[in-house]
Write a protein that holds these residues in place. Sequence first.
Motif, PDB file in Angstrom:
ATOM      1  N   UNK A  62      30.801  62.838 -24.326  1.00 25.90           N
ATOM      2  CA  UNK A  62      32.112  63.396 -24.640  1.00 25.90           C
ATOM      3  C   UNK A  62      33.075  62.268 -25.011  1.00 25.90           C
ATOM      4  N   UNK A  63      34.287  62.653 -25.378  1.00 18.90           N
ATOM      5  CA  UNK A  63      35.340  61.672 -25.573  1.00 18.90           C
ATOM      6  C   UNK A  63      35.877  61.222 -24.211  1.00 18.90           C
ATOM      7  N   UNK A  64      36.565  60.074 -24.153  1.00 21.36           N
ATOM      8  CA  UNK A  64      37.051  59.567 -22.853  1.00 21.36           C
ATOM      9  C   UNK A  64      38.148  60.449 -22.251  1.00 21.36           C
ATOM     10  N   UNK A  65      37.896  60.979 -21.087  1.00 19.96           N
ATOM     11  CA  UNK A  65      38.868  61.726 -20.287  1.00 19.96           C
ATOM     12  C   UNK A  65      38.172  62.181 -19.024  1.00 19.96           C
ATOM     13  N   UNK A  66      38.513  61.566 -17.896  1.00 22.13           N
ATOM     14  CA  UNK A  66      37.867  61.934 -16.635  1.00 22.13           C
ATOM     15  C   UNK A  66      38.029  63.427 -16.365  1.00 22.13           C
ATOM     16  N   UNK A  67      39.211  63.969 -16.623  1.00 20.86           N
ATOM     17  CA  UNK A  67      39.455  65.396 -16.366  1.00 20.86           C
ATOM     18  C   UNK A  67      38.559  66.264 -17.242  1.00 20.86           C
ATOM     19  N   UNK A  68      38.522  65.955 -18.534  1.00 23.28           N
ATOM     20  CA  UNK A  68      37.667  66.709 -19.458  1.00 23.28           C
ATOM     21  C   UNK A  68      36.201  66.564 -19.064  1.00 23.28           C
ATOM     22  N   UNK A  69      35.782  65.350 -18.734  1.00 23.84           N
ATOM     23  CA  UNK A  69      34.394  65.100 -18.375  1.00 23.84           C
ATOM     24  C   UNK A  69      33.986  65.895 -17.136  1.00 23.84           C
ATOM     25  N   UNK A  70      34.844  65.908 -16.132  1.00 23.95           N
ATOM     26  CA  UNK A  70      34.536  66.680 -14.926  1.00 23.95           C
ATOM     27  C   UNK A  70      34.458  68.172 -15.231  1.00 23.95           C
ATOM     28  N   UNK A  71      35.412  68.679 -16.019  1.00 23.44           N
ATOM     29  CA  UNK A  71      35.398  70.103 -16.364  1.00 23.44           C
ATOM     30  C   UNK A  71      34.117  70.481 -17.103  1.00 23.44           C
ATOM     31  N   UNK A  72      33.696  69.638 -18.032  1.00 20.54           N
ATOM     32  CA  UNK A  72      32.475  69.910 -18.792  1.00 20.54           C
ATOM     33  C   UNK A  72      31.267  69.914 -17.865  1.00 20.54           C
ATOM     34  N   UNK A 202      33.162  74.208  -3.620  1.00 17.82           N
ATOM     35  CA  UNK A 202      32.538  75.425  -4.128  1.00 17.82           C
ATOM     36  C   UNK A 202      32.864  75.525  -5.619  1.00 17.82           C
ATOM     37  N   UNK A 203      31.910  75.915  -6.416  1.00 21.21           N
ATOM     38  CA  UNK A 203      32.117  75.910  -7.863  1.00 21.21           C
ATOM     39  C   UNK A 203      33.277  76.820  -8.248  1.00 21.21           C
ATOM     40  N   UNK A 204      34.289  76.282  -8.937  1.00 18.05           N
ATOM     41  CA  UNK A 204      35.428  77.103  -9.362  1.00 18.05           C
ATOM     42  C   UNK A 204      35.075  77.938 -10.591  1.00 18.05           C
ATOM     43  N   UNK A 205      35.785  79.034 -10.765  1.00 19.83           N
ATOM     44  CA  UNK A 205      35.520  79.915 -11.911  1.00 19.83           C
ATOM     45  C   UNK A 205      36.193  79.424 -13.183  1.00 19.83           C
ATOM     46  N   UNK A 206      37.257  78.637 -13.041  1.00 23.39           N
ATOM     47  CA  UNK A 206      37.990  78.124 -14.202  1.00 23.39           C
ATOM     48  C   UNK A 206      38.013  76.598 -14.167  1.00 23.39           C
ATOM     49  N   UNK A 207      38.498  76.006 -15.254  1.00 22.23           N
ATOM     50  CA  UNK A 207      38.640  74.548 -15.297  1.00 22.23           C
ATOM     51  C   UNK A 207      39.485  74.083 -14.124  1.00 22.23           C
ATOM     52  N   UNK A 208      38.987  73.108 -13.401  1.00 18.58           N
ATOM     53  CA  UNK A 208      39.680  72.624 -12.204  1.00 18.58           C
ATOM     54  C   UNK A 208      40.659  71.512 -12.524  1.00 18.58           C
ATOM     55  N   UNK A 209      40.310  70.670 -13.493  1.00 19.87           N
ATOM     56  CA  UNK A 209      41.101  69.476 -13.770  1.00 19.87           C
ATOM     57  C   UNK A 209      41.924  69.661 -15.041  1.00 19.87           C
ATOM     58  N   UNK A 210      43.212  69.377 -14.928  1.00 12.50           N
ATOM     59  CA  UNK A 210      44.135  69.527 -16.047  1.00 12.50           C
ATOM     60  C   UNK A 210      43.909  68.383 -17.028  1.00 12.50           C
ATOM     61  N   UNK A 211      43.458  68.662 -18.255  1.00 13.99           N
ATOM     62  CA  UNK A 211      43.157  67.596 -19.215  1.00 13.99           C
ATOM     63  C   UNK A 211      44.389  66.882 -19.767  1.00 13.99           C
ATOM     64  N   UNK A 212      45.573  67.297 -19.330  1.00 13.43           N
ATOM     65  CA  UNK A 212      46.791  66.653 -19.815  1.00 13.43           C
ATOM     66  C   UNK A 212      46.920  65.224 -19.297  1.00 13.43           C
ATOM     67  N   UNK A 223      46.556  67.512  -8.346  1.00  8.61           N
ATOM     68  CA  UNK A 223      46.681  68.792  -9.034  1.00  8.61           C
ATOM     69  C   UNK A 223      45.498  69.697  -8.718  1.00  8.61           C
ATOM     70  N   UNK A 224      44.284  69.138  -8.716  1.00 13.02           N
ATOM     71  CA  UNK A 224      43.092  69.936  -8.446  1.00 13.02           C
ATOM     72  C   UNK A 224      43.088  70.460  -7.008  1.00 13.02           C
ATOM     73  N   UNK A 225      43.519  69.629  -6.062  1.00 10.23           N
ATOM     74  CA  UNK A 225      43.574  70.072  -4.667  1.00 10.23           C
ATOM     75  C   UNK A 225      44.569  71.215  -4.483  1.00 10.23           C
ATOM     76  N   UNK A 226      45.655  71.189  -5.235  1.00  7.05           N
ATOM     77  CA  UNK A 226      46.602  72.299  -5.186  1.00  7.05           C
ATOM     78  C   UNK A 226      45.926  73.593  -5.631  1.00  7.05           C
ATOM     79  N   UNK A 227      45.112  73.520  -6.671  1.00 11.10           N
ATOM     80  CA  UNK A 227      44.413  74.708  -7.166  1.00 11.10           C
ATOM     81  C   UNK A 227      43.398  75.229  -6.152  1.00 11.10           C
ATOM     82  N   UNK A 228      42.838  74.315  -5.343  1.00 10.49           N
ATOM     83  CA  UNK A 228      41.806  74.693  -4.375  1.00 10.49           C
ATOM     84  C   UNK A 228      42.377  75.022  -2.996  1.00 10.49           C
ATOM     85  N   UNK A 229      43.700  75.112  -2.904  1.00 17.81           N
ATOM     86  CA  UNK A 229      44.314  75.546  -1.655  1.00 17.81           C
ATOM     87  C   UNK A 229      45.080  74.489  -0.902  1.00 17.81           C
ATOM     88  N   UNK A 230      45.080  73.241  -1.414  1.00 22.11           N
ATOM     89  CA  UNK A 230      45.873  72.164  -0.820  1.00 22.11           C
ATOM     90  C   UNK A 230      45.519  71.962   0.651  1.00 22.11           C
TER      91      UNK A 230
END
Length: 324
Positions: A62-72, A202-212, A223-230
Motif C-alpha cells: 500500500x501507500x505509506x499510512x499506518x492508519x490506512x495500512x492497519x485498516x486494510x 475484537x474485529x471491528x465492523x468498520x474502519x477503526x483508524x482515521x486515515x486523516x 481516536x481508535x480507543x474512543x471508538x472501542x469504548x475508551x
Amino acid sequence: MNISVVIPTRNRLDSLNRTLHSISNQTCIPKEIIIVDSSDIPIQNNQLTSKFSSTSLQIINTKPSVCLQRNIGIAKSSSEYIFLCDDDLVYDESYIQVLFQYLNENPSIQMVSGLVLEKEGSAWRFGHKISNLNLVYKLFFGLSIFSDLSSKKDSNKFIKYIVKKALSKGNHISKAGWPHFIDMSKEEILFPFFSLMATLIRKPSDDLFDPVFIYNGIGDNYDACLKLGFNITILKKVKAYHHRENINRIDSGKGFFYRTSALHYIIKKHQMFNWKNRVYLIWSLVGVLIPNVIKIRVKNTKMILTLIRDIITNQTIYDKANIK
C-alpha cells in the motif's frame, strides 16, 4: 488460534523479521499474519526469515499510512480477533495466549494489551520517574504524566497530599485531554487509552483508524480507543519490548506539533469533549510555552503559539480544507 496478526511496516525489514521471529515463538500461534507494507522497495516473502507451518502469511502493498495500512489489514483478516502489532516489538512467549484468554473470559472487554516497555540504558522500563517540581507543574497545567505515583515515596506533606489526590482519580484523562497514567499498583490496569502497538481486539465492523492522521499515525491510538469504548485493560504479567526504530520517525518537536494537533482534532470530533476542553488544552500549552520562552527556544515558541492560535480559531491541520 482464531487470531489474525496485522503488522504495518515501512523500510524496516530487519526489525520486521525480529518481530516475526518473536511471534513464531509464541505458545499459541495465530491463524494468519497479514503484513501491510509501504516500503520504498516492496518486501518479498523470501526475505522473511521466520517460517510458519500452520499459519497463513500474506504481504499486501500500500501507500505509506499506518492508519490506512492497519485498516486494510483488518479488512482482509478472516479471524474474530485482531492482534495489532507494530514491526519493532518482541514479546514474552505467552503474550498472545494470555491476551486471548483474557478476552475470552471477559466478553464485555473490547481490547487488551500487555505492558509495553521501552529501553532506558540497559534496563527495560515503563514510564519515567518524575521530580516533585515537575509533578506539580504537570498537574497544574494538565500535561501528560507517565509515572507510577502509587510507588512514589516522599516525606514532604504537600507532595503526599498532591499524590494522594491524583491517585484518587486513578488513571484518567486530564481536562485538557492529556493522559495521566499514574497508578500501576494492580495486575490489571484500566485506562481510557493506550498504545495499540501490541494489543488484541475484537474485529471491528468498520474502519477503526482515521486515515486523516499523518503517515506515521500520531494520534491514531487515542481516536481508535474512543471508538472501542475508551476503556482498555493492560495486563502487567505479560510484556512487550519496544525496540524503538529511528527509521520513519520524526523529531520530537514535530511529534509534539502533530500530537497536539491530533488531540485538538479529536476534541472537535468526539461528543464527549466540548469547548471547555479546548480552553484547558490552551492552558496546557501555556505550560509548555513558559520554559521554551525562558530558554529562548524560538522555533518551539513559534510552533506552540501556532498551536494556540489554531485552537482559539478552532482550526486544525486535519480539517478537510487544510489537508493537502
